[in-house]
Write an enzyme that holds these catalytic residues in place. Structure first.
Site, PDB file in Angstrom:
ATOM      1  N   GLU A  52       0.822  -1.210   0.000  1.00  0.00           N
ATOM      2  CA  GLU A  52       0.000   0.000   0.000  1.00  0.00           C
ATOM      3  C   GLU A  52       0.857   1.263   0.000  1.00  0.00           C
ATOM      4  O   GLU A  52       1.975   1.265   0.525  1.00  0.00           O
ATOM      5  CB  GLU A  52      -0.953   0.022   1.186  1.00  0.00           C
ATOM      6  CG  GLU A  52      -0.294   0.223   2.517  1.00  0.00           C
ATOM      7  CD  GLU A  52      -1.313   0.415   3.620  1.00  0.00           C
ATOM      8  OE1 GLU A  52      -1.883   1.516   3.735  1.00  0.00           O
ATOM      9  OE2 GLU A  52      -1.531  -0.544   4.374  1.00  0.00           O
ATOM     10  N   ARG A  63      -2.299  11.124   7.171  1.00  0.00           N
ATOM     11  CA  ARG A  63      -2.172  10.482   5.860  1.00  0.00           C
ATOM     12  C   ARG A  63      -3.459  10.520   5.052  1.00  0.00           C
ATOM     13  O   ARG A  63      -3.441  10.254   3.860  1.00  0.00           O
ATOM     14  CB  ARG A  63      -1.733   9.016   6.027  1.00  0.00           C
ATOM     15  CG  ARG A  63      -0.308   8.884   6.509  1.00  0.00           C
ATOM     16  CD  ARG A  63       0.053   7.440   6.813  1.00  0.00           C
ATOM     17  NE  ARG A  63       0.030   6.607   5.635  1.00  0.00           N
ATOM     18  CZ  ARG A  63      -0.138   5.288   5.662  1.00  0.00           C
ATOM     19  NH1 ARG A  63      -0.310   4.661   6.808  1.00  0.00           N
ATOM     20  NH2 ARG A  63      -0.135   4.597   4.560  1.00  0.00           N
ATOM     21  N   ARG A  67      -5.519   5.846  -0.815  1.00  0.00           N
ATOM     22  CA  ARG A  67      -4.371   4.944  -0.988  1.00  0.00           C
ATOM     23  C   ARG A  67      -4.383   4.338  -2.381  1.00  0.00           C
ATOM     24  O   ARG A  67      -5.433   4.234  -3.025  1.00  0.00           O
ATOM     25  CB  ARG A  67      -4.417   3.770  -0.001  1.00  0.00           C
ATOM     26  CG  ARG A  67      -4.478   4.118   1.454  1.00  0.00           C
ATOM     27  CD  ARG A  67      -3.119   4.548   2.001  1.00  0.00           C
ATOM     28  NE  ARG A  67      -3.170   4.677   3.446  1.00  0.00           N
ATOM     29  CZ  ARG A  67      -3.638   5.736   4.090  1.00  0.00           C
ATOM     30  NH1 ARG A  67      -4.125   6.763   3.418  1.00  0.00           N
ATOM     31  NH2 ARG A  67      -3.637   5.789   5.417  1.00  0.00           N
ATOM     32  N   HIS A  87     -10.353   4.776   2.441  1.00  0.00           N
ATOM     33  CA  HIS A  87      -9.587   3.953   3.376  1.00  0.00           C
ATOM     34  C   HIS A  87     -10.039   2.497   3.384  1.00  0.00           C
ATOM     35  O   HIS A  87     -10.437   1.933   4.403  1.00  0.00           O
ATOM     36  CB  HIS A  87      -9.643   4.539   4.785  1.00  0.00           C
ATOM     37  CG  HIS A  87      -8.493   4.107   5.630  1.00  0.00           C
ATOM     38  ND1 HIS A  87      -8.615   3.121   6.583  1.00  0.00           N
ATOM     39  CD2 HIS A  87      -7.205   4.502   5.661  1.00  0.00           C
ATOM     40  CE1 HIS A  87      -7.456   2.935   7.175  1.00  0.00           C
ATOM     41  NE2 HIS A  87      -6.571   3.754   6.626  1.00  0.00           N
TER      42      HIS A  87
END
Length: 96
Positions: A52, A63, A67, A87
């Protein structure tokens, strides 16, 4: 699972994808870590297949939720990459 064309990804995701293929450097220490696919939303593969990477989120103090998860034997030549903006709640296959 749907797909998303590379050119339709947010600019930050395109930048992250380019870093993946270049082998870094990555802005976050956890980038490149093994992704466990605990949610089982991606095709089932052996542990260690997926890695990831963080996609910067403008204005986020951490963050953020975005992703890219890539799978394959070679990190810089992934067999498939997936984008999630929530997420790991959903993924879209990146079409190049």
């Amino acid at each position: 699972m749907g797909s998303v064309a590379f050119g339709e990804l947010p600019t930050e995701a395109q930048t992250t994808d380019r870093l993946i293929r270049a082998g870094g450097p990555f802005p976050y220490p956890k980038d490149g870590m093994v992704f466990g696919n605990r949610e089982r939303l991606l095709p089932v593969k052996p542990r260690g297949f997926y890695r990831e990477y963080t996609v910067r989120t403008p204005g986020a103090r951490d963050r953020g939720a975005r992703r890219i998860v890539c799978g394959g034997r070679e990190a810089t030549r992934p067999e498939a990459c997936f984008y999630t903006r929530d997420h790991y709640a959903s993924f879209r296959l990146i079409a190049y």
